[in-house]
Design a protein around this motif. Structure first.
Motif, mmCIF file in Angstrom:
data_model
loop_
_atom_site.group_PDB
_atom_site.id
_atom_site.type_symbol
_atom_site.label_atom_id
_atom_site.label_comp_id
_atom_site.label_asym_id
_atom_site.label_seq_id
_atom_site.Cartn_x
_atom_site.Cartn_y
_atom_site.Cartn_z
ATOM 1 N N SER A 113 130.241 84.961 88.865
ATOM 2 C CA SER A 113 129.780 85.220 87.505
ATOM 3 C C SER A 113 130.601 84.494 86.439
ATOM 4 N N ILE A 114 131.905 84.321 86.650
ATOM 5 C CA ILE A 114 132.715 83.649 85.630
ATOM 6 C C ILE A 114 132.338 82.175 85.488
ATOM 7 N N PRO A 115 132.305 81.372 86.574
ATOM 8 C CA PRO A 115 131.851 79.980 86.405
ATOM 9 C C PRO A 115 130.413 79.883 85.896
ATOM 10 N N LEU A 116 129.535 80.771 86.385
ATOM 11 C CA LEU A 116 128.144 80.733 85.941
ATOM 12 C C LEU A 116 128.036 81.113 84.468
ATOM 13 N N GLY A 117 128.793 82.123 84.040
ATOM 14 C CA GLY A 117 128.766 82.524 82.637
ATOM 15 C C GLY A 117 129.269 81.431 81.717
ATOM 16 N N ILE A 118 130.313 80.707 82.149
ATOM 17 C CA ILE A 118 130.826 79.593 81.349
ATOM 18 C C ILE A 118 129.777 78.488 81.244
ATOM 19 N N ARG A 119 129.138 78.202 82.374
ATOM 20 C CA ARG A 119 128.101 77.164 82.369
ATOM 21 C C ARG A 119 126.937 77.551 81.475
ATOM 22 N N LYS A 120 126.541 78.810 81.497
ATOM 23 C CA LYS A 120 125.443 79.276 80.663
ATOM 24 C C LYS A 120 125.815 79.194 79.184
ATOM 25 N N ALA A 121 127.083 79.450 78.853
ATOM 26 C CA ALA A 121 127.514 79.345 77.461
ATOM 27 C C ALA A 121 127.473 77.901 76.979
ATOM 28 N N VAL A 122 127.893 76.983 77.844
ATOM 29 C CA VAL A 122 127.860 75.564 77.480
ATOM 30 C C VAL A 122 126.429 75.074 77.329
ATOM 31 N N LYS A 123 125.517 75.562 78.191
ATOM 32 C CA LYS A 123 124.113 75.142 78.172
ATOM 33 C C LYS A 123 123.233 76.144 77.427
ATOM 34 N N ASP A 124 123.786 76.853 76.488
ATOM 35 C CA ASP A 124 123.050 77.896 75.772
ATOM 36 C C ASP A 124 121.760 77.354 75.157
ATOM 37 N N GLY A 125 120.644 78.026 75.488
ATOM 38 C CA GLY A 125 119.342 77.634 74.956
ATOM 39 C C GLY A 125 118.638 76.557 75.741
ATOM 40 N N GLN A 126 119.291 75.948 76.698
ATOM 41 C CA GLN A 126 118.695 74.897 77.505
ATOM 42 C C GLN A 126 117.989 75.494 78.721
ATOM 43 N N PRO A 127 117.201 74.701 79.454
ATOM 44 C CA PRO A 127 116.458 75.239 80.608
ATOM 45 C C PRO A 127 117.345 75.928 81.643
ATOM 46 N N PHE A 128 118.535 75.369 81.892
ATOM 47 C CA PHE A 128 119.439 75.998 82.865
ATOM 48 C C PHE A 128 119.769 77.433 82.447
ATOM 49 N N ASP A 129 120.051 77.632 81.175
ATOM 50 C CA ASP A 129 120.384 78.958 80.682
ATOM 51 C C ASP A 129 119.186 79.890 80.774
ATOM 52 N N THR A 130 117.993 79.372 80.545
ATOM 53 C CA THR A 130 116.783 80.202 80.539
ATOM 54 C C THR A 130 116.459 80.734 81.928
ATOM 55 N N TRP A 131 116.398 79.841 82.923
ATOM 56 C CA TRP A 131 115.978 80.312 84.240
ATOM 57 C C TRP A 131 117.076 81.096 84.951
ATOM 58 N N THR A 132 118.332 80.773 84.686
ATOM 59 C CA THR A 132 119.398 81.591 85.277
ATOM 60 C C THR A 132 119.437 82.974 84.635
ATOM 61 N N SER A 133 119.126 83.064 83.349
ATOM 62 C CA SER A 133 119.066 84.379 82.691
ATOM 63 C C SER A 133 117.961 85.229 83.297
ATOM 64 N N ALA A 134 116.835 84.600 83.610
ATOM 65 C CA ALA A 134 115.737 85.341 84.239
ATOM 66 C C ALA A 134 116.171 85.891 85.586
ATOM 67 N N ILE A 135 116.862 85.075 86.380
ATOM 68 C CA ILE A 135 117.328 85.529 87.691
ATOM 69 C C ILE A 135 118.340 86.655 87.538
ATOM 70 N N VAL A 136 119.261 86.510 86.589
ATOM 71 C CA VAL A 136 120.300 87.515 86.384
ATOM 72 C C VAL A 136 119.697 88.849 85.952
ATOM 73 N N ILE A 137 118.733 88.801 85.030
ATOM 74 C CA ILE A 137 118.111 90.034 84.532
ATOM 75 C C ILE A 137 117.317 90.726 85.626
ATOM 76 N N ILE A 138 116.594 89.948 86.422
ATOM 77 C CA ILE A 138 115.845 90.540 87.539
ATOM 78 C C ILE A 138 116.802 91.187 88.529
ATOM 79 N N GLY A 139 117.917 90.492 88.811
ATOM 80 C CA GLY A 139 118.903 91.057 89.723
ATOM 81 C C GLY A 139 119.512 92.335 89.188
ATOM 82 N N TYR A 140 119.739 92.385 87.888
ATOM 83 C CA TYR A 140 120.311 93.585 87.282
ATOM 84 C C TYR A 140 119.325 94.749 87.314
#
Length: 372
Positions: free
Chosen positions: A156-183
């Motif tokens: 989660s720490i490396p992924l969270g950092i990557r999502k912050a750097v790519k905020d609003g980009q496709p990588f952040d969008t689809w990983t957020s969907a996976i994370v929310i579904i998992g939660y």
């Protein structure tokens, strides 16, 4: 720093006292007790933990529910429903055996004195010292809690950092969907899905065993075989437990880094010509990780003691979570209060270690002066 540590250690005493006092008072008003359970067994009305909760015959909410109380006079006037026909002297003997012949305040004071010396006595119904029971179940809980925490934070720490750097980009969008579904998926439900797909007897991929931490031939395996066998057994339980914690830690890390990235000192560092890697891990990381570390004690304690209850049940792992639940339902108060005391003490110590970790990550933090 030594003065701060000393104050925190001293504050653990009233904190533990308050936890034990509140729990002890609640238990006094709870229906049922060890005396009632023995009576139910003698009357043939004893039942399993599940049926007791559901209110079946002999359960705490069924027709044979029993009220806690002191001594018994005549059999017909006993405070224990279901005790009719039993010798009053036998009822008094049971009360003395479990310590209920003493006033509540005296029992509480004796319990605190024993616990201060780490004397937890014996289980009411297992005829085994509580410490031995805890030692027997501890490896399972340590395995689940430790590996789940390591796995969730390592991803989660490396992924969270990557999502912050790519905020609003496709990588952040689809990983957020996976994370929310998992939660959103409960851990025990995901555990059942893993069993259906990958457990022994599965018609899909029967790759993983479903009972225990090791195989029956574990003792005869070489050292590398023992490691592989151990990892083979814990793979599914750890994966099922890490799902929810992984999602929470990822979003927490992302939000923490986003907040720091937008601050002025990050812009200054970039203007000095530092690379993005130097900015993130040389400046932002230290400040952003403080809030992530703050959530570590709660995540660890939750996984270590409570979060593993359903997972232990699904995968037939006999750990502390299952022991505590069964002890509460079966009114084995010796085990209930001992595990509560140990869990609370460990939780307080882990919180102290978490605060000390702040100073290791950021030496500017001074808890003694409360200045940054």
């Amino acid at each position: 720093m030594l003065a701060y540590i000393a104050r925190r250690l001293l504050l653990m005493i009233p904190t533990l006292f308050g936890i034990m006092l509140i729990s002890f008072v609640i238990v006094q008003f709870a229906p049922g007790g060890p005396v009632e359970r023995v009576i139910a067994q003698l009357q043939g009305n004893d039942s399993s933990a599940t049926s007791r909760i559901a209110g079946g015959a002999g359960g705490d909410f069924g027709t044979a529910g029993l009220q806690p109380g002191g001594g018994a006079g005549e059999a017909g006037a006993s405070k224990y429903r279901g005790a009719q026909g039993l010798d009053p002297a036998f009822i008094k003997q049971l009360e003395a055996q479990f310590g209920f012949d003493k006033p509540a305040y005296e029992r509480f004071a004796l319990m605190l004195w024993n616990y201060a010396r780490f004397d937890f006595g014996k289980s009411y119904f297992r005829d085994t010292p509580v410490v031995e029971l805890i030692k027997e179940k501890l490896p399972v809980s340590i395995t689940l809690g430790l590996w789940m925490t390591i796995l969730s934070y390592a991803i989660s720490i490396p992924l969270g950092i990557r999502k912050a750097v790519k905020d609003g980009q496709p990588f952040d969008t689809w990983t957020s969907a996976i994370v929310i579904i998992g939660y959103a998926i409960p851990g025990f439900l995901f555990a059942i899905l893993l069993i259906v797909l990958f457990g022994e007897g599965s018609s899909v991929l029967p790759l993983f065993p479903l009972r225990g931490l090791t195989s029956e031939s574990f003792a005869t395996l070489p050292w590398y075989g023992k490691i592989l066998d151990y990892l083979h057994h814990i793979a599914l339980p750890i994966l099922a437990m890490a799902l929810g914690a992984f999602a929470t830690s990822t979003l927490l890390t992302k939000n923490s880094f986003l907040e720091e990235i937008r601050k002025q000192y990050v812009l200054t560092a970039r203007m000095k010509g530092l690379t993005e890697h130097q900015v993130l891990y040389g400046h932002v990381f230290r400040n952003a990780m403080l809030i992530v570390i703050a959530g570590f004690p709660g995540a660890f304690i939750h996984a270590f003691f409570t979060g593993s209850l359903l997972i232990e049940t699904v995968f037939s792992l006999d750990g502390l979570g299952l022991l505590s639940f069964e002890s509460i339902v079966n009114r084995d108060y010796a085990v209930v209060f001992a595990t509560l005391y140990i869990f609370s003490l460990i939780g307080l110590i882990v919180n102290l270690l978490s605060d000390l970790t702040y100073t290791w990550i950021d030496p500017r933090i001074d808890f003694e002066t409360r200045e940054l």
